[in-house]
Write a protein that holds these residues in place. Sequence first.
Motif, PDB file in Angstrom:
ATOM      1  N   LEU A   1      -8.398   5.261  22.682  1.00 49.84           N
ATOM      2  CA  LEU A   1      -7.067   5.446  22.095  1.00 49.84           C
ATOM      3  C   LEU A   1      -6.341   6.627  22.728  1.00 49.84           C
ATOM      4  O   LEU A   1      -5.232   6.956  22.329  1.00 49.84           O
ATOM      5  N   GLY A   2      -7.000   7.267  23.693  1.00 47.38           N
ATOM      6  CA  GLY A   2      -6.390   8.404  24.367  1.00 47.38           C
ATOM      7  C   GLY A   2      -6.714   9.739  23.743  1.00 47.38           C
ATOM      8  O   GLY A   2      -6.147  10.765  24.142  1.00 47.38           O
ATOM      9  N   TYR A   3      -7.641   9.752  22.769  1.00 42.97           N
ATOM     10  CA  TYR A   3      -7.984  10.980  22.055  1.00 42.97           C
ATOM     11  C   TYR A   3      -9.457  11.328  22.251  1.00 42.97           C
ATOM     12  O   TYR A   3     -10.254  10.479  22.656  1.00 42.97           O
ATOM     13  N   LEU A  20       0.805  -1.215   0.000  1.00 48.42           N
ATOM     14  CA  LEU A  20       0.000   0.000   0.000  1.00 48.42           C
ATOM     15  C   LEU A  20       0.842   1.272   0.000  1.00 48.42           C
ATOM     16  O   LEU A  20       0.311   2.356   0.171  1.00 48.42           O
ATOM     17  N   THR A  21       2.126   1.130  -0.200  1.00 45.41           N
ATOM     18  CA  THR A  21       2.976   2.322  -0.196  1.00 45.41           C
ATOM     19  C   THR A  21       2.947   3.056  -1.531  1.00 45.41           C
ATOM     20  O   THR A  21       3.422   4.182  -1.626  1.00 45.41           O
ATOM     21  N   GLN A  22       2.405   2.410  -2.565  1.00 40.15           N
ATOM     22  CA  GLN A  22       2.293   3.039  -3.880  1.00 40.15           C
ATOM     23  C   GLN A  22       0.866   2.879  -4.388  1.00 40.15           C
ATOM     24  O   GLN A  22       0.228   1.851  -4.192  1.00 40.15           O
ATOM     25  N   GLN A  23       0.363   3.903  -5.052  1.00 40.81           N
ATOM     26  CA  GLN A  23      -0.926   3.863  -5.744  1.00 40.81           C
ATOM     27  C   GLN A  23      -2.046   3.360  -4.838  1.00 40.81           C
ATOM     28  O   GLN A  23      -2.747   2.393  -5.160  1.00 40.81           O
ATOM     29  N   ALA A  24      -2.203   3.987  -3.718  1.00 42.17           N
ATOM     30  CA  ALA A  24      -3.278   3.654  -2.794  1.00 42.17           C
ATOM     31  C   ALA A  24      -4.066   4.917  -2.464  1.00 42.17           C
ATOM     32  O   ALA A  24      -3.536   6.022  -2.508  1.00 42.17           O
ATOM     33  N   THR A  25      -5.323   4.738  -2.142  1.00 41.11           N
ATOM     34  CA  THR A  25      -6.190   5.842  -1.770  1.00 41.11           C
ATOM     35  C   THR A  25      -6.233   5.978  -0.262  1.00 41.11           C
ATOM     36  O   THR A  25      -6.450   4.993   0.452  1.00 41.11           O
ATOM     37  N   VAL A  26      -6.032   7.193   0.222  1.00 41.66           N
ATOM     38  CA  VAL A  26      -6.067   7.460   1.663  1.00 41.66           C
ATOM     39  C   VAL A  26      -7.364   8.200   1.979  1.00 41.66           C
ATOM     40  O   VAL A  26      -7.633   9.259   1.417  1.00 41.66           O
ATOM     41  N   SER A  27      -8.159   7.622   2.875  1.00 38.35           N
ATOM     42  CA  SER A  27      -9.445   8.216   3.245  1.00 38.35           C
ATOM     43  C   SER A  27      -9.499   8.442   4.753  1.00 38.35           C
ATOM     44  O   SER A  27      -9.318   7.491   5.525  1.00 38.35           O
ATOM     45  N   PRO A  28      -9.740   9.674   5.199  1.00 37.29           N
ATOM     46  CA  PRO A  28      -9.898   9.915   6.635  1.00 37.29           C
ATOM     47  C   PRO A  28     -11.162   9.216   7.144  1.00 37.29           C
ATOM     48  O   PRO A  28     -12.169   9.146   6.440  1.00 37.29           O
ATOM     49  N   ILE A  29     -11.107   8.676   8.347  1.00 38.35           N
ATOM     50  CA  ILE A  29     -12.266   8.057   8.978  1.00 38.35           C
ATOM     51  C   ILE A  29     -12.391   8.601  10.398  1.00 38.35           C
ATOM     52  O   ILE A  29     -11.402   8.756  11.105  1.00 38.35           O
ATOM     53  N   SER A  30     -13.624   8.908  10.784  1.00 40.51           N
ATOM     54  CA  SER A  30     -13.874   9.384  12.137  1.00 40.51           C
ATOM     55  C   SER A  30     -13.933   8.189  13.079  1.00 40.51           C
ATOM     56  O   SER A  30     -14.605   7.190  12.784  1.00 40.51           O
ATOM     57  N   LEU A  31     -13.238   8.269  14.184  1.00 39.78           N
ATOM     58  CA  LEU A  31     -13.116   7.137  15.108  1.00 39.78           C
ATOM     59  C   LEU A  31     -14.035   7.323  16.315  1.00 39.78           C
ATOM     60  O   LEU A  31     -13.794   8.200  17.145  1.00 39.78           O
ATOM     61  N   PRO A  32     -15.085   6.514  16.424  1.00 42.35           N
ATOM     62  CA  PRO A  32     -15.940   6.596  17.613  1.00 42.35           C
ATOM     63  C   PRO A  32     -15.210   6.059  18.836  1.00 42.35           C
ATOM     64  O   PRO A  32     -14.299   5.230  18.722  1.00 42.35           O
ATOM     65  N   ASP A  33     -15.609   6.523  20.000  1.00 37.62           N
ATOM     66  CA  ASP A  33     -14.999   6.059  21.256  1.00 37.62           C
ATOM     67  C   ASP A  33     -13.485   6.207  21.228  1.00 37.62           C
ATOM     68  O   ASP A  33     -12.747   5.347  21.725  1.00 37.62           O
ATOM     69  N   ALA A  34     -13.016   7.298  20.622  1.00 37.09           N
ATOM     70  CA  ALA A  34     -11.572   7.497  20.475  1.00 37.09           C
ATOM     71  C   ALA A  34     -10.873   7.697  21.814  1.00 37.09           C
ATOM     72  O   ALA A  34      -9.645   7.661  21.880  1.00 37.09           O
ATOM     73  N   ASP A  35     -11.652   7.895  22.886  1.00 35.13           N
ATOM     74  CA  ASP A  35     -11.038   7.994  24.205  1.00 35.13           C
ATOM     75  C   ASP A  35     -10.323   6.709  24.575  1.00 35.13           C
ATOM     76  O   ASP A  35      -9.390   6.718  25.392  1.00 35.13           O
ATOM     77  N   LEU A  88      -4.297   3.933  12.892  1.00 35.06           N
ATOM     78  CA  LEU A  88      -4.925   4.498  14.079  1.00 35.06           C
ATOM     79  C   LEU A  88      -3.928   5.371  14.837  1.00 35.06           C
ATOM     80  O   LEU A  88      -2.781   4.962  15.049  1.00 35.06           O
ATOM     81  N   PRO A  89      -4.355   6.539  15.266  1.00 34.63           N
ATOM     82  CA  PRO A  89      -3.530   7.304  16.200  1.00 34.63           C
ATOM     83  C   PRO A  89      -3.766   6.776  17.608  1.00 34.63           C
ATOM     84  O   PRO A  89      -4.857   6.311  17.939  1.00 34.63           O
ATOM     85  N   ALA A  90      -2.749   6.803  18.418  1.00 42.16           N
ATOM     86  CA  ALA A  90      -2.882   6.402  19.821  1.00 42.16           C
ATOM     87  C   ALA A  90      -1.974   7.296  20.645  1.00 42.16           C
ATOM     88  O   ALA A  90      -0.939   7.770  20.165  1.00 42.16           O
ATOM     89  N   VAL A  91      -2.364   7.540  21.874  1.00 38.98           N
ATOM     90  CA  VAL A  91      -1.525   8.345  22.758  1.00 38.98           C
ATOM     91  C   VAL A  91      -1.563   7.730  24.143  1.00 38.98           C
ATOM     92  O   VAL A  91      -2.596   7.215  24.580  1.00 38.98           O
ATOM     93  N   THR A  92      -0.437   7.715  24.803  1.00 41.61           N
ATOM     94  CA  THR A  92      -0.362   7.276  26.183  1.00 41.61           C
ATOM     95  C   THR A  92       0.103   8.432  27.048  1.00 41.61           C
ATOM     96  O   THR A  92       1.004   9.176  26.661  1.00 41.61           O
ATOM     97  N   ARG A  93      -0.519   8.593  28.192  1.00 45.91           N
ATOM     98  CA  ARG A  93      -0.147   9.651  29.139  1.00 45.91           C
ATOM     99  C   ARG A  93       0.911   9.170  30.110  1.00 45.91           C
ATOM    100  O   ARG A  93       1.276   9.882  31.033  1.00 45.91           O
ATOM    101  N   ARG A  94       1.411   7.953  29.908  1.00 47.74           N
ATOM    102  CA  ARG A  94       2.255   7.320  30.908  1.00 47.74           C
ATOM    103  C   ARG A  94       3.749   7.394  30.599  1.00 47.74           C
ATOM    104  O   ARG A  94       4.542   6.665  31.163  1.00 47.74           O
ATOM    105  N   GLY A  95       4.126   8.237  29.635  1.00 45.89           N
ATOM    106  CA  GLY A  95       5.547   8.403  29.365  1.00 45.89           C
ATOM    107  C   GLY A  95       6.273   9.008  30.554  1.00 45.89           C
ATOM    108  O   GLY A  95       5.667   9.619  31.439  1.00 45.89           O
TER     109      GLY A  95
END
Length: 212
Positions: free
Chosen positions: A73-75, A56-71, A94-101
């Motif tokens: 994932l920390g967002y 998927l690194t060449q000639q692929a379509t990128v579509s944003p998607i809204s993520l329900p319950d993103a909390d 998926l984006p993810a964030v940890t507050r535990r660094g």
Amino acid sequence: MSTLNAMQRGALTLGLFALITAGSVATLRALTAERIDAHQQAYEQRQRQAVLPEALTQQATVSPISLPDADLLGYPDGTTGWQVANDQHRAVVLPAVTRRGYNGDIHLLVSLDEQQRISGVRVTRHQETPGLGDDIERRRSDWITHFDGLRLDSLAAEDWAVRKDGGHFDAFTGATITPRAVVDAVHSALQYAASHAPLETPHKRQAEEPER
């Protein structure tokens, strides 16, 4: 000139100097903020490309998607992820964030293929200690690549941890908090994907629905 007049003039001079300085700092910040944000977005885009399956690194379509319950994932709810697809393959990033660094939040991107296997993980932002905790960066070490190919069921739940906690993953010499936080965030992303099926597109759901 009286002492009072001298003090008033001095206070006025200091006030004008402070006002000019504050204005200069605000102007500089406004001029650089947009450039800094553009650099950050470009960096995150490169990292998003780096986590994708090779197909998927060449000639692929990128579509944003809204993520329900993103909390989970920390967002905040409604945070954006990305679906990347061509005629043969699909993946979700998926984006993810940890507050535990050790020094604050650690932001990551986790890419999963159609079988919900990890195709890549990259750290996009962190404040971990240089020369110690920053080994989570791909340019510093290959530690972050040890997630590649794993699914949620590849390991028992208790193995999604660093070895010091009885888990599967190595920590860094003198730094356990940082890799522990990253492992937890990646595990959370896999759990999120398993429960929310972000790879399922409307087209696929329509095809699978029985005719009435």
